[in-house]
Design a protein around this motif. Structure first.
Motif, PDB file in Angstrom:
ATOM      1  N   UNK A 209       0.680  -1.064   0.050  1.00  0.00           N
ATOM      2  CA  UNK A 209      -0.063  -0.103  -0.043  1.00  0.00           C
ATOM      3  C   UNK A 209       0.803   1.324  -0.082  1.00  0.00           C
ATOM      4  N   UNK A 210       0.216   2.440  -0.487  1.00  0.00           N
ATOM      5  CA  UNK A 210       0.835   3.772  -0.401  1.00  0.00           C
ATOM      6  C   UNK A 210       1.041   4.382   0.781  1.00  0.00           C
ATOM      7  N   UNK A 211       1.629   5.359   1.070  1.00  0.00           N
ATOM      8  CA  UNK A 211       1.628   6.338   2.440  1.00  0.00           C
ATOM      9  C   UNK A 211       0.349   6.826   2.494  1.00  0.00           C
ATOM     10  N   UNK A 212      -0.467   7.262   1.504  1.00  0.00           N
ATOM     11  CA  UNK A 212      -1.641   7.747   1.866  1.00  0.00           C
ATOM     12  C   UNK A 212      -2.490   6.705   2.362  1.00  0.00           C
ATOM     13  N   UNK A 213      -2.377   5.538   2.356  1.00  0.00           N
ATOM     14  CA  UNK A 213      -3.373   4.716   2.782  1.00  0.00           C
ATOM     15  C   UNK A 213      -3.105   4.356   4.295  1.00  0.00           C
ATOM     16  N   UNK A 214      -4.075   3.762   4.928  1.00  0.00           N
ATOM     17  CA  UNK A 214      -4.063   3.531   6.421  1.00  0.00           C
ATOM     18  C   UNK A 214      -4.464   2.223   6.649  1.00  0.00           C
TER      19      UNK A 214
END
Length: 187
Positions: A150-155
């Motif tokens: 997953x990307x940094x923006x995801x949680x």
């Protein structure tokens, strides 16, 4: 079990053992998850289901993160952190794969995944499965998110541990909703 009983009697079960949920039960848990409220129909939930030896991959990530933060961690600490990925027969990693700059704010998208996890918890209880929702520092580590794909923006919203309760569950305090009600301030 009826819905209101599942909602009012559910408790977290920290000690879990085999057997874990069957394929059919996992499918039903995920079907319940994706019925969560979702403003904008963005469907932000993503799930990674780990069972059996697949949990070792999560153990590898946990140990890698430990060593990144504490390069001199002894074998006991390494074994301890690895054991966290093995304390239930099945782990569902729930992640909010968010859409940035959308009319639905990121926080609402994360809440939708939180509601999906809550649906898993309630459905598990209704199926007589034990469940424990865990987060911790691991859920907020960008490098862990990357290793999960997953990307940094995801949680990462949670690691849902599933299995058969290994011991009787503790009951929650007998409370009434009145304790939590507040009145709207005047003025």
């Amino acid at each position: 079990m009826d819905t209101l009983t599942a909602l009012t009697q559910r408790v977290s079960v920290p000690r879990l053992t085999d057997p874990g949920p069957s394929d059919d039960q996992l499918r039903r848990l995920l079907e319940a998850a994706i019925r969560a409220p979702d403003h904008g129909m963005l469907r932000p939930w993503r799930f990674i289901v780990l069972r059996g030896e697949e949990r070792q991959r999560l153990a590898d990530i946990m140990e890698w993160r430990l060593l990144k933060r504490q390069p001199d961690a002894d074998q006991g600490a390494r074994d301890n952190i690895r054991g966290k990925a093995l304390r239930a027969p099945v782990i569902i990693v729930a992640v909010a794969e968010v859409t940035e700059n959308h009319k639905v704010p990121v926080w609402e998208q994360v809440l939708a995944v939180g509601a999906a996890v809550q649906n898993i918890m309630i459905a598990a209880h209704a199926m007589d499965l034990g469940a424990m929702w865990r987060t911790g520092d691991l859920a907020n580590d960008e490098s862990v998110k990357a290793r999960l794909g997953f990307a940094d923006k995801d949680q990462v919203v949670g690691f849902v541990y599933l299995g058969t309760p290994a011991a009787p569950s503790k009951s929650l305090p007998d409370e009434t909703p009145d304790v939590f009600l507040r009145e709207l301030p005047r003025g």
